[in-house]
Design a protein around this motif. Structure first.
Motif, PDB file in Angstrom:
ATOM      1  N   GLU A 114      -6.032 -38.226  -8.770  1.00  0.00           N
ATOM      2  CA  GLU A 114      -6.490 -38.152 -10.157  1.00  0.00           C
ATOM      3  C   GLU A 114      -7.026 -36.744 -10.407  1.00  0.00           C
ATOM      4  O   GLU A 114      -7.857 -36.251  -9.654  1.00  0.00           O
ATOM      5  N   VAL A 115      -6.509 -36.102 -11.455  1.00  0.00           N
ATOM      6  CA  VAL A 115      -6.948 -34.751 -11.798  1.00  0.00           C
ATOM      7  C   VAL A 115      -7.546 -34.747 -13.200  1.00  0.00           C
ATOM      8  O   VAL A 115      -7.215 -35.585 -14.032  1.00  0.00           O
ATOM      9  N   ARG A 116      -8.440 -33.802 -13.436  1.00  0.00           N
ATOM     10  CA  ARG A 116      -9.111 -33.699 -14.730  1.00  0.00           C
ATOM     11  C   ARG A 116      -8.164 -33.120 -15.771  1.00  0.00           C
ATOM     12  O   ARG A 116      -7.414 -32.196 -15.508  1.00  0.00           O
ATOM     13  N   SER A 154      -3.578 -27.550  -1.961  1.00  0.00           N
ATOM     14  CA  SER A 154      -3.775 -26.100  -2.095  1.00  0.00           C
ATOM     15  C   SER A 154      -3.110 -25.568  -3.359  1.00  0.00           C
ATOM     16  O   SER A 154      -3.660 -24.702  -4.036  1.00  0.00           O
ATOM     17  N   ARG A 155      -1.918 -26.093  -3.670  1.00  0.00           N
ATOM     18  CA  ARG A 155      -1.249 -25.671  -4.909  1.00  0.00           C
ATOM     19  C   ARG A 155      -2.066 -26.060  -6.132  1.00  0.00           C
ATOM     20  O   ARG A 155      -2.194 -25.283  -7.066  1.00  0.00           O
ATOM     21  N   LEU A 156      -2.602 -27.277  -6.116  1.00  0.00           N
ATOM     22  CA  LEU A 156      -3.450 -27.699  -7.226  1.00  0.00           C
ATOM     23  C   LEU A 156      -4.655 -26.768  -7.349  1.00  0.00           C
ATOM     24  O   LEU A 156      -5.040 -26.364  -8.446  1.00  0.00           O
ATOM     25  N   TRP A 157      -5.262 -26.416  -6.221  1.00  0.00           N
ATOM     26  CA  TRP A 157      -6.389 -25.498  -6.193  1.00  0.00           C
ATOM     27  C   TRP A 157      -5.994 -24.137  -6.775  1.00  0.00           C
ATOM     28  O   TRP A 157      -6.684 -23.574  -7.616  1.00  0.00           O
ATOM     29  N   VAL A 174      -9.403 -31.751  -8.917  1.00  0.00           N
ATOM     30  CA  VAL A 174      -9.115 -33.074  -8.365  1.00  0.00           C
ATOM     31  C   VAL A 174     -10.371 -33.925  -8.509  1.00  0.00           C
ATOM     32  O   VAL A 174     -11.437 -33.559  -8.046  1.00  0.00           O
ATOM     33  N   VAL A 175     -10.219 -35.079  -9.171  1.00  0.00           N
ATOM     34  CA  VAL A 175     -11.326 -36.004  -9.380  1.00  0.00           C
ATOM     35  C   VAL A 175     -11.410 -36.986  -8.218  1.00  0.00           C
ATOM     36  O   VAL A 175     -12.492 -37.283  -7.722  1.00  0.00           O
TER      37      VAL A 175
END
Length: 92
Positions: free
Chosen positions: A21-23, A63-66, A72-73
């Motif tokens: 789950e991402v914001r 890491s890509r999301l970062w 990341v929730v």
């Protein structure tokens, strides 16, 4: 994923699904990057469902999301782990 190439050894790979789950909501540009990932809008967040080969792939995905400044929730495993086995034959 790099596996040791040893003749006669059995290699195991854990394939796992994750619900991340991402914001916020993701634009169509993000969706193009997330090819192969199920995306589900959920109000103020977005649910990403993804199957990854192993923990290294999970680390790379996070890491890509970062790198893209996505918050990341939560992250939870989905379903069961799938044990995939493969053998290299002795005559290779």
């Amino acid at each position: 994923m790099a596996e040791a190439d040893q003749v006669g050894c059995e290699h195991l790979r854990d394939t796992s699904g994750y619900r991340i789950e991402v914001r916020g909501s993701l634009t169509s540009e993000w969706l193009a990057w997330l090819d192969g990932v199920a995306v589900e809008p959920a109000g103020d967040t977005t649910i990403l469902s993804v199957v990854l080969a192993d923990q290294v792939a999970l680390r790379g995905f996070l890491s890509r999301l970062w790198d893209l400044n996505v918050t990341v929730v939560s992250m939870n495993p989905m379903g069961r782990r799938i044990k995939a086995t493969s053998r290299r034959s002795d005559d290779e």
